[in-house]
Design a protein around this motif. Structure first.
Motif, PDB file in Angstrom:
ATOM      1  N   LEU A 129       4.233  23.338  30.959  1.00  0.00           N
ATOM      2  CA  LEU A 129       3.064  23.073  31.783  1.00  0.00           C
ATOM      3  C   LEU A 129       2.538  24.376  32.363  1.00  0.00           C
ATOM      4  O   LEU A 129       3.294  25.344  32.528  1.00  0.00           O
ATOM      5  CB  LEU A 129       3.423  22.112  32.913  1.00  0.00           C
ATOM      6  N   PRO A 130       1.245  24.434  32.693  1.00  0.00           N
ATOM      7  CA  PRO A 130       0.709  25.647  33.323  1.00  0.00           C
ATOM      8  C   PRO A 130       1.455  25.964  34.613  1.00  0.00           C
ATOM      9  O   PRO A 130       1.880  25.038  35.326  1.00  0.00           O
ATOM     10  CB  PRO A 130      -0.756  25.274  33.611  1.00  0.00           C
ATOM     11  N   PRO A 131       1.655  27.233  34.937  1.00  0.00           N
ATOM     12  CA  PRO A 131       2.337  27.592  36.192  1.00  0.00           C
ATOM     13  C   PRO A 131       1.671  26.931  37.392  1.00  0.00           C
ATOM     14  O   PRO A 131       0.448  26.980  37.533  1.00  0.00           O
ATOM     15  CB  PRO A 131       2.184  29.120  36.251  1.00  0.00           C
ATOM     16  N   GLY A 132       2.473  26.278  38.216  1.00  0.00           N
ATOM     17  CA  GLY A 132       1.939  25.605  39.389  1.00  0.00           C
ATOM     18  C   GLY A 132       1.635  24.141  39.186  1.00  0.00           C
ATOM     19  O   GLY A 132       1.335  23.424  40.143  1.00  0.00           O
ATOM     20  N   VAL A 133       1.712  23.648  37.939  1.00  0.00           N
ATOM     21  CA  VAL A 133       1.489  22.238  37.640  1.00  0.00           C
ATOM     22  C   VAL A 133       2.842  21.581  37.393  1.00  0.00           C
ATOM     23  O   VAL A 133       3.620  22.031  36.557  1.00  0.00           O
ATOM     24  CB  VAL A 133       0.581  22.060  36.407  1.00  0.00           C
ATOM     25  N   THR A 134       3.148  20.513  38.135  1.00  0.00           N
ATOM     26  CA  THR A 134       4.469  19.891  38.059  1.00  0.00           C
ATOM     27  C   THR A 134       4.541  18.746  37.052  1.00  0.00           C
ATOM     28  O   THR A 134       5.608  18.457  36.517  1.00  0.00           O
ATOM     29  CB  THR A 134       4.886  19.341  39.435  1.00  0.00           C
ATOM     30  N   GLY A 135       3.414  18.054  36.840  1.00  0.00           N
ATOM     31  CA  GLY A 135       3.440  16.870  35.994  1.00  0.00           C
ATOM     32  C   GLY A 135       4.035  15.661  36.681  1.00  0.00           C
ATOM     33  O   GLY A 135       4.253  14.628  36.047  1.00  0.00           O
ATOM     34  N   GLU A 136       4.302  15.753  37.981  1.00  0.00           N
ATOM     35  CA  GLU A 136       4.970  14.669  38.712  1.00  0.00           C
ATOM     36  C   GLU A 136       4.066  13.986  39.728  1.00  0.00           C
ATOM     37  O   GLU A 136       4.484  13.044  40.395  1.00  0.00           O
ATOM     38  CB  GLU A 136       6.212  15.214  39.417  1.00  0.00           C
ATOM     39  N   ASN A 137       2.832  14.452  39.882  1.00  0.00           N
ATOM     40  CA  ASN A 137       1.938  13.842  40.863  1.00  0.00           C
ATOM     41  C   ASN A 137       1.542  12.433  40.433  1.00  0.00           C
ATOM     42  O   ASN A 137       1.315  12.171  39.257  1.00  0.00           O
ATOM     43  CB  ASN A 137       0.664  14.698  41.003  1.00  0.00           C
ATOM     44  N   ALA A 193      -6.967  18.813  37.745  1.00  0.00           N
ATOM     45  CA  ALA A 193      -8.267  19.082  38.366  1.00  0.00           C
ATOM     46  C   ALA A 193      -8.107  19.830  39.680  1.00  0.00           C
ATOM     47  O   ALA A 193      -8.822  20.804  39.950  1.00  0.00           O
ATOM     48  CB  ALA A 193      -9.023  17.766  38.574  1.00  0.00           C
ATOM     49  N   VAL A 194      -7.166  19.393  40.512  1.00  0.00           N
ATOM     50  CA  VAL A 194      -6.934  20.076  41.793  1.00  0.00           C
ATOM     51  C   VAL A 194      -6.471  21.510  41.539  1.00  0.00           C
ATOM     52  O   VAL A 194      -6.932  22.461  42.179  1.00  0.00           O
ATOM     53  CB  VAL A 194      -5.890  19.307  42.632  1.00  0.00           C
ATOM     54  N   HIS A 195      -5.562  21.683  40.595  1.00  0.00           N
ATOM     55  CA  HIS A 195      -4.999  23.007  40.303  1.00  0.00           C
ATOM     56  C   HIS A 195      -6.071  23.987  39.827  1.00  0.00           C
ATOM     57  O   HIS A 195      -6.147  25.122  40.313  1.00  0.00           O
ATOM     58  CB  HIS A 195      -3.905  22.869  39.249  1.00  0.00           C
ATOM     59  N   PHE A 196      -6.896  23.550  38.889  1.00  0.00           N
ATOM     60  CA  PHE A 196      -7.833  24.475  38.259  1.00  0.00           C
ATOM     61  C   PHE A 196      -9.160  24.620  39.006  1.00  0.00           C
ATOM     62  O   PHE A 196      -9.865  25.626  38.831  1.00  0.00           O
ATOM     63  CB  PHE A 196      -8.111  24.047  36.816  1.00  0.00           C
ATOM     64  N   LEU A 197      -9.535  23.634  39.829  1.00  0.00           N
ATOM     65  CA  LEU A 197     -10.851  23.686  40.472  1.00  0.00           C
ATOM     66  C   LEU A 197     -10.805  24.085  41.945  1.00  0.00           C
ATOM     67  O   LEU A 197     -11.853  24.350  42.540  1.00  0.00           O
ATOM     68  CB  LEU A 197     -11.560  22.336  40.336  1.00  0.00           C
ATOM     69  N   LYS A 198      -9.623  24.124  42.548  1.00  0.00           N
ATOM     70  CA  LYS A 198      -9.549  24.529  43.956  1.00  0.00           C
ATOM     71  C   LYS A 198     -10.094  25.954  44.099  1.00  0.00           C
ATOM     72  O   LYS A 198      -9.631  26.893  43.456  1.00  0.00           O
ATOM     73  CB  LYS A 198      -8.106  24.469  44.452  1.00  0.00           C
ATOM     74  N   GLY A 199     -11.103  26.110  44.937  1.00  0.00           N
ATOM     75  CA  GLY A 199     -11.689  27.420  45.167  1.00  0.00           C
ATOM     76  C   GLY A 199     -12.775  27.824  44.186  1.00  0.00           C
ATOM     77  O   GLY A 199     -13.332  28.919  44.296  1.00  0.00           O
ATOM     78  N   ALA A 200     -13.111  26.955  43.244  1.00  0.00           N
ATOM     79  CA  ALA A 200     -14.173  27.284  42.288  1.00  0.00           C
ATOM     80  C   ALA A 200     -15.525  27.365  43.002  1.00  0.00           C
ATOM     81  O   ALA A 200     -15.775  26.654  43.971  1.00  0.00           O
ATOM     82  CB  ALA A 200     -14.227  26.234  41.184  1.00  0.00           C
ATOM     83  N   MET A 201     -16.388  28.228  42.504  1.00  0.00           N
ATOM     84  CA  MET A 201     -17.725  28.383  43.068  1.00  0.00           C
ATOM     85  C   MET A 201     -18.718  27.505  42.322  1.00  0.00           C
ATOM     86  O   MET A 201     -18.731  27.471  41.086  1.00  0.00           O
ATOM     87  CB  MET A 201     -18.174  29.839  42.978  1.00  0.00           C
TER      88      MET A 201
END
Length: 327
Positions: A129-137, A193-201
């Motif tokens: 999984l991508p770093p920071g993504v757990t797959g458990e949410n 979505a939360v992982h990749f879009l947090k802080g997006a402009m």
């Protein structure tokens, strides 16, 4: 919420074979397996949004990706109606739903929640999984804030969040015009979505993207429904689409294009969203595609949310972020 209660609710709509109930942070959930797919469809159509009790326990029903439920015990939490000889509990310990066996393969069950298979998803990412993504949410609903209320709408939010999973529904909050709720198809897609879009402009605002305290978005006049949208990207080739999940980039990829499309046509489509550094139209597997490189990630993001699903010559253009650095 016992097996007997769920059976009384769902059995009028077809022959129920198995039921598993369990608790997660989002609340009580259940998986119900019917003898036939048509029964599952009938139950969903009849019961979606209905209450189990008067004014209480509203059902949110989605089709599961499981093919068959494995039930080890017949008790108040799990039941195999096709096998009455199962024990009530495992020797020496109270019975618990076997979570490892609940999430097996693909699609004959209907339940109050859709659970992702973390192993299969990890395989889509090359085994990790991508770093920071757990797959458990297991939380499916996302709260998006610091939006630009003058430029955002439900379809634009759909276009952005559908890169990371299927969208069930979207709701703009009338009392907080810069806030919205987005319900994803399952908890893993919401986590992406939360992982990749947090802080997006987007539209001059830096987005705040977090899990909502609400398990689902209730249907209503102020919600937009997307569960049955043909634009949901993960109904087919889900593993392939997971591999394309990434942070917003300055490059967008366009597909489902007319065969006679030109680079000038592509530039004309997206040039009002930013400075275009490069554009290339190419053919792959007999289909025309294009890459557009913008000056900034924000410009590319704006082009994606505004022009994804645009119709050109009767074809619906699909846009995603490209991880290429240059054309």
């Amino acid at each position: 919420m016992t097996v007997d209660v769920m059976h009384r609710v769902f059995s009028p709509h077809g022959s129920v074979e198995k039921i598993v109930t369990f608790h997660k942070s989002a609340g009580c959930q259940a998986l119900i397996q019917y003898q036939s797919r048509q029964s599952a469809v009938t139950a969903k159509n009849a019961l979606q949004g209905r209450n189990v009790y008067d004014g209480c326990c509203q059902l949110d029903i989605q089709f599961s990706n499981l093919d068959d439920l494995q039930v080890n015990y017949n008790n108040d939490r799990t039941r195999d109606f096709t096998n009455p000889d199962l024990p009530t509990e495992q020797k020496g310990r109270p019975s618990q739903p076997d979570a490892g066996n609940m999430y097996g393969s693909a699609a004959r069950t209907v339940g109050l929640s859709h659970a992702a298979n973390a192993d299969a998803i990890a395989a889509a990412f090359g085994g990790n999984l991508p770093p920071g993504v757990t797959g458990e949410n297991d939380r499916c609903t996302i709260l998006v804030s610091n939006l630009n209320p003058d430029r955002i709408d439900e379809d634009k939010l759909f276009n952005l969040f559908s890169i990371y999973g299927n969208i069930v529904r979207v709701k703009l909050l009338w009392n907080k015009p810069d806030h919205a709720l987005v319900q994803m198809g399952d908890g893993f897609q919401a986590e992406l979505a939360v992982h990749f879009l947090k802080g997006a402009m987007l539209f001059g605002k830096r987005l705040e993207v977090n899990f909502s305290k609400h398990a689902t978005i209730l249907q209503g006049a102020d919600t937009h429904e997307y569960a049955n949208s043909n634009l949901n990207r993960f109904n087919r080739n889900a593993a392939k689409n997971y591999r394309y999940c990434c942070y917003p980039t300055w490059m967008i990829h366009l597909s489902s294009l007319p065969q006679d499309i030109t680079e000038e046509d592509i530039v004309s489509l997206v040039e009002d969203h930013g400075v275009i550094l490069n554009c290339k139209v190419f053919e792959m597997n007999g289909k025309k595609q294009a890459l557009v490189q913008f000056e900034t990630e924000e410009q590319a993001t704006e082009a994606l949310v505004c022009k994804h699903a645009t119709s050109i010559s009767g074809l619906v253009v699909r846009i995603s972020f490209s991880q290429l650095q240059n054309i």
